[in-house]
Design a protein around this motif. Sequence first.
Motif, PDB file in Angstrom:
ATOM      1  N   GLU A  69       9.006 -25.796   3.023  1.00  0.00           N
ATOM      2  CA  GLU A  69       9.202 -26.394   1.700  1.00  0.00           C
ATOM      3  C   GLU A  69      10.477 -27.248   1.710  1.00  0.00           C
ATOM      4  OE1 GLU A  69      11.534 -24.642  -1.550  1.00  0.00           O
ATOM      5  OE2 GLU A  69       9.619 -23.791  -2.179  1.00  0.00           O
ATOM      6  N   TYR A  70      11.524 -26.700   2.309  1.00  0.00           N
ATOM      7  CA  TYR A  70      12.808 -27.403   2.398  1.00  0.00           C
ATOM      8  C   TYR A  70      12.651 -28.727   3.128  1.00  0.00           C
ATOM      9  CZ  TYR A  70      17.640 -28.272   4.000  1.00  0.00           C
ATOM     10  OH  TYR A  70      18.852 -28.823   4.284  1.00  0.00           O
ATOM     11  N   TYR A  71      11.988 -28.680   4.281  1.00  0.00           N
ATOM     12  CA  TYR A  71      11.850 -29.913   5.058  1.00  0.00           C
ATOM     13  C   TYR A  71      10.878 -30.899   4.416  1.00  0.00           C
ATOM     14  CZ  TYR A  71      14.970 -28.408   8.704  1.00  0.00           C
ATOM     15  OH  TYR A  71      16.095 -28.052   9.373  1.00  0.00           O
ATOM     16  N   GLU A  89      10.436 -31.298   1.286  1.00  0.00           N
ATOM     17  CA  GLU A  89      11.185 -31.921   0.195  1.00  0.00           C
ATOM     18  C   GLU A  89      12.132 -33.000   0.726  1.00  0.00           C
ATOM     19  OE1 GLU A  89      13.157 -29.165  -2.698  1.00  0.00           O
ATOM     20  OE2 GLU A  89      14.844 -30.521  -2.343  1.00  0.00           O
ATOM     21  N   LEU A  90      12.820 -32.691   1.834  1.00  0.00           N
ATOM     22  CA  LEU A  90      13.746 -33.680   2.399  1.00  0.00           C
ATOM     23  C   LEU A  90      13.019 -34.932   2.863  1.00  0.00           C
ATOM     24  CD1 LEU A  90      16.197 -31.467   4.459  1.00  0.00           C
ATOM     25  CD2 LEU A  90      16.776 -32.908   2.513  1.00  0.00           C
ATOM     26  N   ASN A 110      10.158 -36.037   1.662  1.00  0.00           N
ATOM     27  CA  ASN A 110       9.755 -36.756   0.453  1.00  0.00           C
ATOM     28  C   ASN A 110      10.930 -37.498  -0.181  1.00  0.00           C
ATOM     29  OD1 ASN A 110       7.124 -35.906   0.672  1.00  0.00           O
ATOM     30  ND2 ASN A 110       7.404 -34.113  -0.635  1.00  0.00           N
ATOM     31  N   ASP A 111      12.085 -36.815  -0.250  1.00  0.00           N
ATOM     32  CA  ASP A 111      13.266 -37.456  -0.829  1.00  0.00           C
ATOM     33  C   ASP A 111      13.711 -38.638   0.022  1.00  0.00           C
ATOM     34  OD1 ASP A 111      13.642 -36.048  -3.200  1.00  0.00           O
ATOM     35  OD2 ASP A 111      14.684 -34.409  -2.205  1.00  0.00           O
ATOM     36  N   GLY A 112      13.643 -38.459   1.337  1.00  0.00           N
ATOM     37  CA  GLY A 112      14.025 -39.544   2.251  1.00  0.00           C
ATOM     38  C   GLY A 112      13.134 -40.757   2.060  1.00  0.00           C
ATOM     39  N   GLU A 146      11.438 -41.466  -0.546  1.00  0.00           N
ATOM     40  CA  GLU A 146      11.743 -42.025  -1.858  1.00  0.00           C
ATOM     41  C   GLU A 146      12.966 -42.938  -1.818  1.00  0.00           C
ATOM     42  OE1 GLU A 146      10.413 -38.896  -4.946  1.00  0.00           O
ATOM     43  OE2 GLU A 146      12.374 -39.593  -5.605  1.00  0.00           O
ATOM     44  N   GLN A 147      13.899 -42.616  -0.915  1.00  0.00           N
ATOM     45  CA  GLN A 147      15.108 -43.433  -0.783  1.00  0.00           C
ATOM     46  C   GLN A 147      14.896 -44.625   0.155  1.00  0.00           C
ATOM     47  OE1 GLN A 147      17.946 -42.899  -2.588  1.00  0.00           O
ATOM     48  NE2 GLN A 147      16.702 -41.326  -3.585  1.00  0.00           N
ATOM     49  N   LEU A 167      13.373 -44.521   3.358  1.00  0.00           N
ATOM     50  CA  LEU A 167      13.175 -44.266   4.792  1.00  0.00           C
ATOM     51  C   LEU A 167      11.687 -44.167   5.085  1.00  0.00           C
ATOM     52  CD1 LEU A 167      15.760 -41.376   5.443  1.00  0.00           C
ATOM     53  CD2 LEU A 167      16.087 -43.820   5.816  1.00  0.00           C
ATOM     54  N   LYS A 180      16.204 -37.648  11.594  1.00  0.00           N
ATOM     55  CA  LYS A 180      17.522 -37.141  11.187  1.00  0.00           C
ATOM     56  C   LYS A 180      17.657 -35.626  11.366  1.00  0.00           C
ATOM     57  CE  LYS A 180      19.186 -38.609   7.187  1.00  0.00           C
ATOM     58  NZ  LYS A 180      18.979 -38.833   5.742  1.00  0.00           N
ATOM     59  N   PHE A 181      16.550 -34.922  11.388  1.00  0.00           N
ATOM     60  CA  PHE A 181      16.610 -33.459  11.484  1.00  0.00           C
ATOM     61  C   PHE A 181      17.006 -32.969  12.874  1.00  0.00           C
ATOM     62  CE2 PHE A 181      12.888 -33.521   8.261  1.00  0.00           C
ATOM     63  CZ  PHE A 181      13.772 -33.796   7.223  1.00  0.00           C
TER      64      PHE A 181
END
Lengths: 111, 328
Positions: free
Chosen positions: B27-29, B31-32, B34-36, B38-39, B41, B49-50
């Motif tokens: 879930e954490y990854y 979300e990241l 999706n957020d990335g 959205e920004q 990437l 990046k992970f």
Amino acid sequence: MDIQRKKGVLDVCVLSVLKKGPSYGYEINGKISECIEISESTLYPILKRLEASDCLTTYQQEHNGRMRRYYSITEAGIAKIDDFLNEWDEIKKIYSFVEKNSAEVTRNEKE
Amino acid sequence: MKKNDFLTKLVRALIELNEDDILQITEYYTELINDGVEQGLTEDEAIEKFGLVEDIAARIKEDYGKFAKADMTKKTWESSYESAYEAAGPVHTIRIKAECTPVIVRPSSSKTARVIYSPREGMDRISFHEDGGVLTFEHSINKFYLWRFIGINIREQPITVEIPVDFDGEITLITSNAYVTAKDMNHLKSLRMESSNSSLTAENLTSLSTKLKSSNGKLNMHRLKGRTLDATTSNARIGADGCVMDESITFTTSNGKIEIEDIASKNIELVSSNGAIKGTISGDMREYAIYSKTSNASNNLPNMDYPDEDKTLKVKTSNAKIDIKFVR
């Protein structure tokens, strides 16, 4: 920075970000990166550790049609930041001590 | 790397962890990523990046004991790549229970029964035991895969059960969402086949009792002999040819056709609703007491009941045709 020392301060960095208000993984990572290099994969264990020690709580909130997890600081988290800041005087003392001794040695060598 | 590939890799690397924790991590990854995205990437950039999956997993595991809810040693997912599970001695009962995996039973020249299957690391759990002549093989899939990745990485590797040609005991085969096939055995005491959403096929078998049960799956029966044959499904077709049973043949479906060819038994019961029932029965119509009923469609069978008839034929459907002929 030395890994162990970095580990110790990262916890407080995360908490200090949260003290300004609840935030989510991507944003926390971005804010901390302004001051210290950190990857998102380093952040996860920190968040889990802080959650396990009750320094933060989490909740989910909808964002753009999906769920996003927010982290929110607790009293214990705030206390931890205070502990760190209070430690600082002590650390400063040690730092000056180290600096002074080191500078004296350098000066003596020059003379 | 795409999101699903990354997550699949990560789950595999973390498989010994508690399922809840794995879910939280993915879930954490997710979300990241999706957020990335959205920004601005791309998925690849966000994932890059992970760092390496191996490193992520190592770091989490290193810390795991400190925040885990459950004791990770309790989990023992199959990690050895054993592919054949062989019975040590003679068995009289074979029970196979699987999840989302096809099951095939076939005779072999070997004296002992064995199950052939290669568990996928971190994904399949196998338990195999043999106790007092009862061989039990249970297979399950890590729930995480069932929840999140159904359809991904589920390769069609069947569980193959090899049985000595003279095996004369009981066989139970249960799976879900995958087919079951049993062929060429001539001395069975009982055979039970079950699946959901997929077909069951029984071919060239002699078994005192045979039971097939599915939902939404076709049932195919070819050249079966024995005392009783019982086949039930819903929303799917039942087909049988060359099946001869001493006592009874019972086929039940709803919303599915029943098609028979040269079947024979003392008692035959064919029930559908909304499905046509058609085909041929071997024998003389006059030997049967016949009860037949449909509605809104034609029925070529009479309703006859004489005291000296010792065989019965019951055929029932609705909204569909009944067309049964007797052949000698």
